[in-house]
Design a protein around this motif. Structure first.
Motif, PDB file in Angstrom:
ATOM      1  N   GLY A 150      -8.279 -10.919  11.052  1.00 31.79           N
ATOM      2  CA  GLY A 150      -7.713  -9.742  11.554  1.00 31.79           C
ATOM      3  C   GLY A 150      -7.266  -8.751  10.350  1.00 31.79           C
ATOM      4  O   GLY A 150      -7.311  -9.353   9.275  1.00 31.79           O
ATOM      5  N   TYR A 151      -6.731  -7.664  10.517  1.00 32.60           N
ATOM      6  CA  TYR A 151      -6.344  -6.794   9.393  1.00 32.60           C
ATOM      7  C   TYR A 151      -5.491  -5.754  10.026  1.00 32.60           C
ATOM      8  O   TYR A 151      -5.425  -5.423  11.181  1.00 32.60           O
ATOM      9  N   LEU A 152      -4.823  -5.256   9.080  1.00 30.96           N
ATOM     10  CA  LEU A 152      -3.509  -4.237   9.533  1.00 30.96           C
ATOM     11  C   LEU A 152      -3.944  -2.854   9.278  1.00 30.96           C
ATOM     12  O   LEU A 152      -4.975  -2.670   7.868  1.00 30.96           O
ATOM     13  N   ILE A 153      -3.711  -1.690   9.539  1.00 34.07           N
ATOM     14  CA  ILE A 153      -3.747  -0.416   8.984  1.00 34.07           C
ATOM     15  C   ILE A 153      -2.282  -0.048   8.928  1.00 34.07           C
ATOM     16  O   ILE A 153      -1.596  -0.070   9.697  1.00 34.07           O
ATOM     17  N   ARG A 154      -2.233   0.445   7.675  1.00 33.42           N
ATOM     18  CA  ARG A 154      -0.606   0.940   7.278  1.00 33.42           C
ATOM     19  C   ARG A 154       0.047   1.948   8.140  1.00 33.42           C
ATOM     20  O   ARG A 154      -0.532   2.736   8.360  1.00 33.42           O
ATOM     21  N   GLY A 155       1.140   1.439   8.762  1.00 35.94           N
ATOM     22  CA  GLY A 155       2.102   2.373   9.365  1.00 35.94           C
ATOM     23  C   GLY A 155       1.452   2.373  10.868  1.00 35.94           C
ATOM     24  O   GLY A 155       1.848   3.575  11.595  1.00 35.94           O
ATOM     25  N   HIS A 156       0.437   1.581  11.354  1.00 36.59           N
ATOM     26  CA  HIS A 156      -0.403   1.927  12.376  1.00 36.59           C
ATOM     27  C   HIS A 156      -0.496   0.848  13.185  1.00 36.59           C
ATOM     28  O   HIS A 156      -0.041   0.796  14.518  1.00 36.59           O
ATOM     29  N   GLY A 157      -1.187  -0.148  12.843  1.00 39.03           N
ATOM     30  CA  GLY A 157      -1.197  -1.333  13.813  1.00 39.03           C
ATOM     31  C   GLY A 157      -2.305  -2.357  13.281  1.00 39.03           C
ATOM     32  O   GLY A 157      -2.724  -2.329  12.150  1.00 39.03           O
ATOM     33  N   LEU A 158      -2.539  -3.345  14.227  1.00 38.70           N
ATOM     34  CA  LEU A 158      -3.272  -4.467  13.929  1.00 38.70           C
ATOM     35  C   LEU A 158      -4.714  -4.513  14.821  1.00 38.70           C
ATOM     36  O   LEU A 158      -5.200  -3.902  15.672  1.00 38.70           O
ATOM     37  N   TYR A 159      -5.816  -5.027  14.074  1.00 37.13           N
ATOM     38  CA  TYR A 159      -6.783  -4.995  14.594  1.00 37.13           C
ATOM     39  C   TYR A 159      -7.116  -6.661  14.637  1.00 37.13           C
ATOM     40  O   TYR A 159      -7.152  -7.518  13.307  1.00 37.13           O
ATOM     41  N   THR A 160      -7.630  -7.606  15.818  1.00 39.58           N
ATOM     42  CA  THR A 160      -8.205  -8.676  15.535  1.00 39.58           C
ATOM     43  C   THR A 160      -9.072  -9.076  16.752  1.00 39.58           C
ATOM     44  O   THR A 160      -9.290  -8.377  17.540  1.00 39.58           O
TER      45      THR A 160
END
Ligand SMILES: [Zn+2]
Length: 206
Positions: A163-173
């Motif tokens: 998974g990865y994070l987008i800063r100040g935004h959220g998570l993808y998994t």
């Protein structure tokens, strides 16, 4: 699985993720693979705890709506790129939790590294806490096509990325099944909360 049962999985995921506080205020989007060349995604702007069967639409893997009159979410490309480059992926979840938002804003570097947490074993392919789970952080961008171009090289170079994070935004998994993606969301949220609590106790920044 049929479109109906995949839509039902998305609706149930929305109820669960909204209930946990990870998809507030119509944010987030969820998807499931319909076929080798199509995905089923949440439409734009719906309350994720109250999704109905009409609140999903089929797209091709370039992110184009296959259902006239239904508007795909702005972030559709971040879902479809995973189905394109990872044939084993059957579900993708994107959430906007407080912990993902705060931790990604506090982290100055371009990644988080989790080590020695037993719960790392919740990620597909991880069998021991003696491993490293690396979560890249991409800077937020309202131009999703540009953001997808930044994510793609990481996905290509890290086949085990969970998974990865987008800063100040959220998570993808993502996962082979919706249940796998849901388990990984819970595991990520647990790890994010542990990190933030540790930072608060130690009075330190990541
Ligand atoms: Zn988002």
């Amino acid at each position: 699985m049929s479109r109906e049962s995949l839509a039902q999985e998305i609706i149930e995921a929305g109820r669960f993720l909204y209930g946990r506080g990870w998809s507030p205020a119509t944010s987030s989007n969820y998807s499931a693979r319909l076929s080798a060349s199509e995905a089923l995604l949440t439409v734009s702007g719906k309350h994720k705890g109250q999704l109905g069967v009409d609140d999903v639409l089929a797209t091709d893997l370039a992110g184009n709506s296959l259902e006239p009159g239904k508007k795909p979410s702005a972030e559709t490309l971040l879902h479809t790129q995973l189905y394109r480059c990872r044939p084993e992926v059957g579900a993708v979840l994107h959430t906007h939790s407080v912990n993902a938002t705060v931790l990604s804003r506090l982290t100055e570097g371009d990644r988080l590294v989790f080590e020695d947490y037993e719960l790392q074993k919740a990620f597909s392919g991880v069998v021991t806490h003696e491993s490293r789970v690396v979560v890249p952080i991409f800077d937020n961008d309202q131009d999703i096509a540009r953001l997808a171009l930044k994510v793609q090289p990481w996905l290509d170079q890290h086949p085990d990325c969970a998974g990865y994070l987008i800063r100040g935004h959220g998570l993808y998994t993502w996962g082979a099944k919706m249940s796998d993606a849901l388990r990984q969301i819970e595991a990520f949220e647990f790890l994010f909360e542990c990190e933030l609590k540790t930072m608060a106790v130690m009075n330190r920044q990541p």
